[in-house]
Design an enzyme around this catalytic site. Sequence first.
Site, PDB file in Angstrom:
ATOM      1  N   GLU A  52       0.829  -1.208   0.000  1.00  0.00           N
ATOM      2  CA  GLU A  52       0.000   0.000   0.000  1.00  0.00           C
ATOM      3  C   GLU A  52       0.865   1.261   0.000  1.00  0.00           C
ATOM      4  OE1 GLU A  52      -2.021  -2.871   2.979  1.00  0.00           O
ATOM      5  OE2 GLU A  52      -0.043  -2.553   2.100  1.00  0.00           O
ATOM      6  N   CYS A  75      -1.899  -2.459   7.353  1.00  0.00           N
ATOM      7  CA  CYS A  75      -1.390  -2.531   8.721  1.00  0.00           C
ATOM      8  C   CYS A  75      -1.857  -1.334   9.551  1.00  0.00           C
ATOM      9  CB  CYS A  75       0.129  -2.639   8.731  1.00  0.00           C
ATOM     10  SG  CYS A  75       1.004  -1.127   8.254  1.00  0.00           S
ATOM     11  N   CYS A  84       0.137   1.899   7.245  1.00  0.00           N
ATOM     12  CA  CYS A  84      -0.479   1.986   5.912  1.00  0.00           C
ATOM     13  C   CYS A  84      -1.865   2.612   6.011  1.00  0.00           C
ATOM     14  CB  CYS A  84      -0.568   0.589   5.290  1.00  0.00           C
ATOM     15  SG  CYS A  84       1.032  -0.065   4.746  1.00  0.00           S
ATOM     16  N   ALA A 154      10.773 -38.426  -0.797  1.00  0.00           N
ATOM     17  CA  ALA A 154      10.755 -39.259  -1.995  1.00  0.00           C
ATOM     18  C   ALA A 154      10.608 -40.699  -1.538  1.00  0.00           C
ATOM     19  CB  ALA A 154      12.039 -39.078  -2.793  1.00  0.00           C
ATOM     20  N   SER A 168      21.370 -45.946  -1.805  1.00  0.00           N
ATOM     21  CA  SER A 168      20.657 -45.344  -2.936  1.00  0.00           C
ATOM     22  C   SER A 168      20.874 -43.837  -2.957  1.00  0.00           C
ATOM     23  CB  SER A 168      19.162 -45.649  -2.833  1.00  0.00           C
ATOM     24  OG  SER A 168      18.642 -45.169  -1.609  1.00  0.00           O
ATOM     25  N   TRP A 170      19.356 -41.550  -5.432  1.00  0.00           N
ATOM     26  CA  TRP A 170      18.084 -40.909  -5.729  1.00  0.00           C
ATOM     27  C   TRP A 170      16.989 -41.950  -5.883  1.00  0.00           C
ATOM     28  CZ3 TRP A 170      18.779 -36.092  -4.703  1.00  0.00           C
ATOM     29  CH2 TRP A 170      19.940 -35.419  -5.102  1.00  0.00           C
ATOM     30  N   ARG A 184      11.586 -25.359  -2.148  1.00  0.00           N
ATOM     31  CA  ARG A 184      12.579 -24.690  -1.293  1.00  0.00           C
ATOM     32  C   ARG A 184      12.552 -23.182  -1.512  1.00  0.00           C
ATOM     33  NH1 ARG A 184      18.206 -28.182  -1.852  1.00  0.00           N
ATOM     34  NH2 ARG A 184      17.584 -30.029  -0.636  1.00  0.00           N
ATOM     35  N   THR A 196      20.883 -36.504   9.257  1.00  0.00           N
ATOM     36  CA  THR A 196      20.742 -36.266   7.819  1.00  0.00           C
ATOM     37  C   THR A 196      21.966 -35.549   7.263  1.00  0.00           C
ATOM     38  OG1 THR A 196      18.323 -36.219   7.897  1.00  0.00           O
ATOM     39  CG2 THR A 196      19.367 -35.033   6.079  1.00  0.00           C
ATOM     40  N   GLU A 293      13.434 -31.615   5.733  1.00  0.00           N
ATOM     41  CA  GLU A 293      14.166 -32.583   4.929  1.00  0.00           C
ATOM     42  C   GLU A 293      15.014 -33.415   5.884  1.00  0.00           C
ATOM     43  OE1 GLU A 293      15.730 -31.579   1.135  1.00  0.00           O
ATOM     44  OE2 GLU A 293      14.696 -29.636   1.048  1.00  0.00           O
TER      45      GLU A 293
END
Length: 357
Positions: A52, A75, A84, A154, A168, A170, A184, A196, A293
């Site tokens: 605004e 606001c 504002c 996944a 593994s 992927w 992301r 992780t 993640e």
Amino acid sequence: MNHLKFINQAHDIALKNLGKTFPNPTVGCIVCKNNKIISKAVTSSTGRPHAEEIALKKAGKKANKATMYVTLEPCFHSSRNGSCTDQILRSGIKEIFISCVDQDPRTKNKSINKLKRNKIKVITGVKKDITLNTNKFFFRSIKKKKPFTKVKMAISNDEKIAWGNYKSKWISNSKSRQHVHNLRNLSQAILTTSKTIIKDNPRFTVRKKNKILKNLNVIVVDKDLKIPLNSRILNNIHDKRVIIFTSMNNSKSLKLKQLGCEIIRMKVKNNEINLNKVFSILYKLKISDLMVEAGGIFFANLIKKKLVDEIHLYKAPIIIGEKGIPLIKGNQLNNIKKKLLEKNEFNDNLYLRYEIR
């Protein structure tokens, strides 16, 4: 005037800075007179100035007797140039269409009431659902006093996230992985664990064609402070926040502080850090949106404590078998109360987005 046309355009403008205005919502604003747009603006990527304020500055004296279309209640609390709401009153705007009432207690209905008291015509609720969806992180975090949290996983067709030996690389395909980078890009921070980081050594960046577009804030739950000092999340640390929740206070925590990390010491009960307290602290630190993640055990713990808002699954057409690592240890996905919000195909991968109930 075609009011729906202009409020829809204001929503389109708001999307331009989606994922850039944290912890503030992204807001679109249009100023019109005689069925023509005088000015338009979106919330600055730093969260301020608000849409605004920018739109009124662009409009100048032409704002007098004009109509404003804005996707969220202006606001009420003060900024450098006043709220504002006060700027709207000074501008001479004669009427304002507002999609949604702000849920921030500093503003909620206060601006609308002040505008009405000053003889400005106020129409609310126009395309309200679009604002609620665009800024769901904002509305839910204010309601819960905790960050809006989405989990990315996944999985194989038999709901495994890895082979038993974790070798593994992927499970998902390249198109799914690019979609993860898009997610992301719309997130304020990544929530992960030291396990992780040790296993995958991720960068947690937003990349496109191997070009880094954004360094994400990273939140690490690390009870025993096992994070390696050469972890890739510590690269470019001055371009982001790295917050570590740990029970440790030692030379390693001091070294991490010197590198630029924020270390928050937590008490341990039943051999774990209280995740509810972690989330409450993050909200106070103005972290209002998280993308998780991490592994299945951490995911299950978040589900158990009702800290997850959405699940994003990328399902590959493979079977890993009984020796694989399950998505949720001790729980099946079908047992979680959820609502399917989105379904898509990324080549041979199936993308499923759920809201947790």
